[in-house]
Design a protein around this motif. Sequence first.
Motif, short mmCIF file in Angstrom:
data_model
loop_
_atom_site.label_atom_id
_atom_site.label_comp_id
_atom_site.label_asym_id
_atom_site.label_seq_id
_atom_site.Cartn_x
_atom_site.Cartn_y
_atom_site.Cartn_z
N SER A 1 21.30 68.77 59.12
CA SER A 1 21.35 70.23 58.94
C SER A 1 20.59 70.61 57.67
CB SER A 1 22.80 70.71 58.83
OG SER A 1 23.29 70.52 57.51
N PRO A 2 20.34 71.90 57.46
CA PRO A 2 19.66 72.33 56.22
C PRO A 2 20.44 72.03 54.96
CG PRO A 2 19.57 74.05 57.90
CD PRO A 2 20.53 73.02 58.39
N LEU A 3 21.72 71.68 55.08
CA LEU A 3 22.55 71.39 53.91
C LEU A 3 22.52 69.92 53.54
CD1 LEU A 3 25.39 73.76 54.97
CD2 LEU A 3 24.40 73.80 52.68
N GLU A 4 21.78 69.12 54.26
CA GLU A 4 21.69 67.70 53.94
C GLU A 4 20.92 67.53 52.63
OE1 GLU A 4 20.93 63.67 56.50
OE2 GLU A 4 19.59 65.37 56.86
N GLY A 5 21.45 66.71 51.75
CA GLY A 5 20.82 66.50 50.44
C GLY A 5 21.87 66.12 49.43
N PHE A 6 22.00 66.89 48.36
CA PHE A 6 23.08 66.70 47.40
C PHE A 6 24.35 67.36 47.95
CE2 PHE A 6 19.30 67.00 44.51
CZ PHE A 6 19.29 65.67 44.13
N VAL A 7 25.50 66.70 47.74
CA VAL A 7 26.79 67.30 48.10
C VAL A 7 27.76 67.08 46.95
CG1 VAL A 7 26.47 67.02 50.60
CG2 VAL A 7 27.63 65.21 49.28
N VAL A 8 28.72 67.99 46.84
CA VAL A 8 29.77 67.88 45.82
C VAL A 8 31.11 67.76 46.53
CG1 VAL A 8 30.93 69.00 43.89
CG2 VAL A 8 28.45 69.21 44.14
N GLY A 9 31.88 66.74 46.17
CA GLY A 9 33.16 66.50 46.81
C GLY A 9 34.32 66.50 45.85
N SER A 10 35.50 66.26 46.41
CA SER A 10 36.73 66.12 45.64
C SER A 10 36.96 67.30 44.69
CB SER A 10 36.72 64.80 44.85
OG SER A 10 38.02 64.31 44.67
N ASN A 11 36.69 68.52 45.21
CA ASN A 11 36.92 69.75 44.44
C ASN A 11 36.11 69.82 43.14
OD1 ASN A 11 38.82 70.74 46.33
ND2 ASN A 11 40.43 69.50 45.39
N GLY A 12 34.90 69.26 43.19
CA GLY A 12 34.02 69.34 42.04
C GLY A 12 34.00 68.10 41.16
N ALA A 13 34.73 67.06 41.56
CA ALA A 13 34.84 65.87 40.71
C ALA A 13 33.74 64.84 40.93
CB ALA A 13 36.20 65.20 40.92
N VAL A 14 32.97 64.97 42.02
CA VAL A 14 31.93 63.97 42.29
C VAL A 14 30.76 64.63 43.00
CG1 VAL A 14 32.99 63.28 44.50
CG2 VAL A 14 31.46 61.70 43.31
N ALA A 15 29.56 64.19 42.67
CA ALA A 15 28.36 64.65 43.35
C ALA A 15 27.54 63.44 43.76
CB ALA A 15 27.53 65.56 42.45
N VAL A 16 27.00 63.49 44.98
CA VAL A 16 26.25 62.36 45.52
C VAL A 16 24.98 62.86 46.20
CG1 VAL A 16 26.28 60.54 47.30
CG2 VAL A 16 28.28 60.88 45.83
N ASP A 17 23.90 62.11 46.03
CA ASP A 17 22.66 62.35 46.76
C ASP A 17 22.76 61.56 48.06
OD1 ASP A 17 20.12 62.51 47.79
OD2 ASP A 17 19.09 61.96 45.93
N LEU A 18 22.87 62.25 49.19
CA LEU A 18 23.06 61.58 50.46
C LEU A 18 21.89 60.69 50.85
CD1 LEU A 18 24.62 64.49 52.58
CD2 LEU A 18 25.81 62.62 51.42
N ALA A 19 20.71 60.99 50.32
CA ALA A 19 19.52 60.23 50.70
C ALA A 19 19.63 58.76 50.30
CB ALA A 19 18.28 60.86 50.08
N ASN A 20 20.28 58.51 49.16
CA ASN A 20 20.36 57.13 48.66
C ASN A 20 21.76 56.75 48.18
OD1 ASN A 20 20.54 58.61 46.30
ND2 ASN A 20 18.44 58.17 45.64
N ARG A 21 22.73 57.65 48.40
CA ARG A 21 24.12 57.46 47.98
C ARG A 21 24.27 57.34 46.46
NH1 ARG A 21 26.53 53.06 52.34
NH2 ARG A 21 25.37 53.81 54.15
N HIS A 22 23.29 57.82 45.75
CA HIS A 22 23.36 57.78 44.29
C HIS A 22 24.40 58.76 43.79
CE1 HIS A 22 22.23 57.53 40.12
NE2 HIS A 22 21.95 58.82 40.08
N VAL A 23 25.31 58.29 42.95
CA VAL A 23 26.36 59.14 42.38
C VAL A 23 25.79 59.85 41.15
CG1 VAL A 23 28.66 59.20 41.36
CG2 VAL A 23 28.16 57.59 43.21
N LEU A 24 25.74 61.16 41.23
CA LEU A 24 25.17 61.96 40.14
C LEU A 24 26.17 62.11 39.00
CD1 LEU A 24 23.51 64.71 42.34
CD2 LEU A 24 22.48 62.62 41.45
N PHE A 25 27.44 62.29 39.34
CA PHE A 25 28.48 62.31 38.31
C PHE A 25 29.84 62.12 38.96
CE2 PHE A 25 27.98 66.89 39.33
CZ PHE A 25 29.29 67.23 39.64
N GLU A 26 30.80 61.64 38.15
CA GLU A 26 32.21 61.53 38.54
C GLU A 26 33.06 62.05 37.39
OE1 GLU A 26 33.80 57.98 40.96
OE2 GLU A 26 32.13 57.13 39.83
#
Length: 274
Positions: free
Chosen positions: A58-83
Amino acid sequence: MGVRLIATDVDGTLVRSDHRTISPRNRVAFAAARQAGIDVLAISGRQPYSIGAIVAGSPLEGFVVGSNGAVAVDLANRHVLFEELLDVDAQRTLAHAMLAEFPEARVVSVRSAGNEYVAQHGYVGEQDPGAENALWPVSHRFADLDDVLAEPSLKLVVKHPDPTVAPEQMLEVARGLAVPGTHPTTSGAPFLEVGRAGVSKASALARFAADRGIDPADVVTFGDNLNDVEMLRWAGLGVAMGNAVAGAKEAADEVTLHHEADGVAVVIERLLGL
């Protein structure tokens, strides 16, 4: 307003009531936003592996933020941007106090960027809505309470087996306890969710926007529950869904249609002049 970023909650906002389907109209609206040079972002109480399964293709594929703002991941390579992790002492204090109030409740620690669940023996039910949808493998195991609380958590889940004990009831107790270092909330899922103090969808969006030189006034957010309140207030335009809880509607600048009526797309189309 000059829109530069559109961030949307997932359940009760972006997807239909099956907790997995993005409607064709919402897909087209986000595609148009991206074509117009606007950043788009899915941000949820879910974990990245679960958000990723929904937004894949979908057009939203890319970076996502989970756990109510506690983690961000780049879906392309599963790189964790922050925790942002909940301190062990804080979660122990909160968990034991909550279990004193609700002895039948059980606790789950979400760890490893949302990829590991350690559940207290006796826990019943999925920790994550739609957890059967996973973009990559995740780990689930049961353990004694001391083990569950032994390591910092991305999110601590407290669930009561009695459906008449609402998460909002537990939230009221957790807020009353005011345990330093904790931030309790609810998302519409059947459990209390606890993160690190100061961490919310708004704090994650502030970081995401600052990295891209985007002013909060140029951000649009969509949400439906209490875990969306901070980002609805933070953004230049906070939009609550027609099906949103009262707290989310009060925090928002406007209320759109029900999520089943493509309320997100309706607003994006208006902002883009479609």
